[in-house]
Design a protein around this motif. Structure first.
Motif, mmCIF file in Angstrom:
data_model
loop_
_atom_site.group_PDB
_atom_site.id
_atom_site.type_symbol
_atom_site.label_atom_id
_atom_site.label_comp_id
_atom_site.label_asym_id
_atom_site.label_seq_id
_atom_site.Cartn_x
_atom_site.Cartn_y
_atom_site.Cartn_z
ATOM 1 N N SER A 52 0.851 -1.193 0.000
ATOM 2 C CA SER A 52 0.000 0.000 0.000
ATOM 3 C C SER A 52 0.885 1.240 0.000
ATOM 4 O O SER A 52 1.987 1.231 0.564
ATOM 5 C CB SER A 52 -0.910 0.000 1.226
ATOM 6 O OG SER A 52 -0.153 0.048 2.428
ATOM 7 N N PRO A 53 0.456 2.330 -0.639
ATOM 8 C CA PRO A 53 1.303 3.517 -0.755
ATOM 9 C C PRO A 53 1.565 4.177 0.592
ATOM 10 O O PRO A 53 0.690 4.199 1.469
ATOM 11 C CB PRO A 53 0.496 4.428 -1.685
ATOM 12 C CG PRO A 53 -0.919 3.969 -1.556
ATOM 13 C CD PRO A 53 -0.850 2.498 -1.310
ATOM 14 N N VAL A 54 2.772 4.718 0.758
ATOM 15 C CA VAL A 54 3.114 5.427 1.989
ATOM 16 C C VAL A 54 2.300 6.706 2.114
ATOM 17 O O VAL A 54 1.848 7.069 3.201
ATOM 18 C CB VAL A 54 4.624 5.732 2.031
ATOM 19 C CG1 VAL A 54 4.970 6.624 3.219
ATOM 20 C CG2 VAL A 54 5.424 4.436 2.095
ATOM 21 N N GLY A 55 2.111 7.411 0.997
ATOM 22 C CA GLY A 55 1.324 8.635 0.990
ATOM 23 C C GLY A 55 0.096 8.499 0.114
ATOM 24 O O GLY A 55 -0.458 7.409 -0.056
ATOM 25 N N LEU A 56 -0.321 9.597 -0.467
ATOM 26 C CA LEU A 56 -1.517 9.633 -1.303
ATOM 27 C C LEU A 56 -1.309 8.900 -2.619
ATOM 28 O O LEU A 56 -0.259 9.013 -3.250
ATOM 29 C CB LEU A 56 -1.899 11.088 -1.596
ATOM 30 C CG LEU A 56 -3.077 11.298 -2.552
ATOM 31 C CD1 LEU A 56 -4.387 10.914 -1.877
ATOM 32 C CD2 LEU A 56 -3.126 12.743 -3.039
ATOM 33 N N TYR A 57 -2.307 8.153 -3.033
ATOM 34 C CA TYR A 57 -2.363 7.578 -4.374
ATOM 35 C C TYR A 57 -3.782 7.734 -4.879
ATOM 36 O O TYR A 57 -4.745 7.510 -4.138
ATOM 37 C CB TYR A 57 -1.969 6.101 -4.382
ATOM 38 C CG TYR A 57 -2.179 5.469 -5.742
ATOM 39 C CD1 TYR A 57 -1.197 5.554 -6.717
ATOM 40 C CD2 TYR A 57 -3.384 4.841 -6.068
ATOM 41 C CE1 TYR A 57 -1.400 5.020 -7.980
ATOM 42 C CE2 TYR A 57 -3.599 4.307 -7.320
ATOM 43 C CZ TYR A 57 -2.606 4.400 -8.279
ATOM 44 O OH TYR A 57 -2.821 3.890 -9.529
ATOM 45 N N ARG A 58 -3.928 8.096 -6.156
ATOM 46 C CA ARG A 58 -5.257 8.295 -6.730
ATOM 47 C C ARG A 58 -5.258 7.860 -8.195
ATOM 48 O O ARG A 58 -4.328 8.152 -8.949
ATOM 49 C CB ARG A 58 -5.644 9.773 -6.633
ATOM 50 C CG ARG A 58 -7.045 10.121 -7.134
ATOM 51 C CD ARG A 58 -7.260 11.622 -7.090
ATOM 52 N NE ARG A 58 -7.110 12.166 -5.732
ATOM 53 C CZ ARG A 58 -6.948 13.456 -5.468
ATOM 54 N NH1 ARG A 58 -6.902 14.343 -6.446
ATOM 55 N NH2 ARG A 58 -6.837 13.862 -4.214
ATOM 56 N N ASP A 59 -6.295 7.129 -8.595
ATOM 57 C CA ASP A 59 -6.517 6.816 -10.006
ATOM 58 C C ASP A 59 -8.026 6.818 -10.244
ATOM 59 O O ASP A 59 -8.802 7.034 -9.308
ATOM 60 C CB ASP A 59 -5.841 5.500 -10.408
ATOM 61 C CG ASP A 59 -6.407 4.269 -9.712
ATOM 62 O OD1 ASP A 59 -7.596 4.283 -9.310
ATOM 63 O OD2 ASP A 59 -5.669 3.275 -9.571
#
Length: 253
Positions: free
Chosen positions: A89-96
């Motif tokens: 899972s990403p450490v910070g923000l991820y968006r798609d």
């Protein structure tokens, strides 16, 4: 700096000029060799991937390619696009377009990610951006895709203030920089271990990007079919890359 001007200043003798935007090629800068892939907004189909339709993290270029094949598509090039936890899972923000994962991190913390300022790479229609995370939090720009990582390599034309010329920490590193008008993005990976200062200078002085973002330095990997390259290793978190038709055999496609 235009791509052609950059080539004239950096390309090694005997290297081929890319036939189309989006092609990857090797460049020398300050005694270090890098592979750089250029993407043009509104022309190249740049996307990000994290979670597959079955709910599992893609984790590899091959799994992304297998998913795209069902649509008659394949990767033009791809690389890892940010740091992640042990469950990928990403450490910070991820968006798609399928949703978001992780929270935007704006406070200092351990490791490279927490070496403020860090930033967000944003794909928004026909424009690319590298936005410092606290500015991103305040302005909330619209992004079709976004991934947070850190530290920033170049901030408004300056190297990150914590980068040292005589640093001894060296890794194979990868990251992204964006042109001033947001029309082009350059994705780079070093071919040998480099310092943050050396890697930042590639983007600031070699590629002329006013803002650039570090992706990683422990698991940096590249998929570039036109260079006959498909790096492998432990499973990845977020991935960024271009998408082309399966029958497109042009460089970068």
């Amino acid at each position: 700096m235009h791509w052609l001007s950059m080539l004239l200043g950096l390309v090694s003798l005997g290297a081929a000029t890319p036939a189309v935007a989006g092609a990857c090629m090797q460049l020398d800068h300050d005694g270090n060799r890098y592979t750089v892939c250029e993407v043009v907004a509104g022309r190249d189909d740049l996307r990000m991937w994290l979670t597959a339709p079955d709910g599992a993290v893609f984790g590899s270029f091959d799994r992304v390619n297998a998913s795209l094949a069902d649509q008659g598509l394949r990767l033009g090039f791809a690389m890892n696009a940010g740091m992640y936890h042990s469950d990928r899972s990403p450490v910070g923000l991820y968006r798609d377009p399928d949703g978001a994962a992780g929270d935007l991190v704006t406070s200092a913390g351990p490791g490279n990610f927490g070496l403020l300022p860090n930033g967000v790479f944003c794909i928004a229609g026909d424009r690319f951006q590298v936005v410092e995370s606290r500015i991103f939090s305040r302005e909330q720009p619209e992004c079709d895709y976004a991934t947070q990582s850190g530290p920033m390599l170049v901030i408004d034309g300056d190297l990150h203030p914590r980068f040292l010329v005589d640093a001894t920490s060296r890794y194979v590193r990868n990251g992204v920089g964006v042109s001033e008008d947001g029309s082009r993005a350059w994705f780079a990976i070093s071919e040998r271990r480099v310092t943050f200062h050396e890697f930042g200078r590639l983007f600031r002085d070699g590629l002329g990007t006013p803002n650039a973002l570090y992706f990683d330095g422990n698991i940096s990997r590249l998929h570039a079919p036109d260079l006959r390259r498909n790096d492998w290793g432990l499973p990845l978190g977020p991935i960024v890359g271009t998408v082309v038709p399966i029958d497109d055999q042009s460089p970068g496609g």
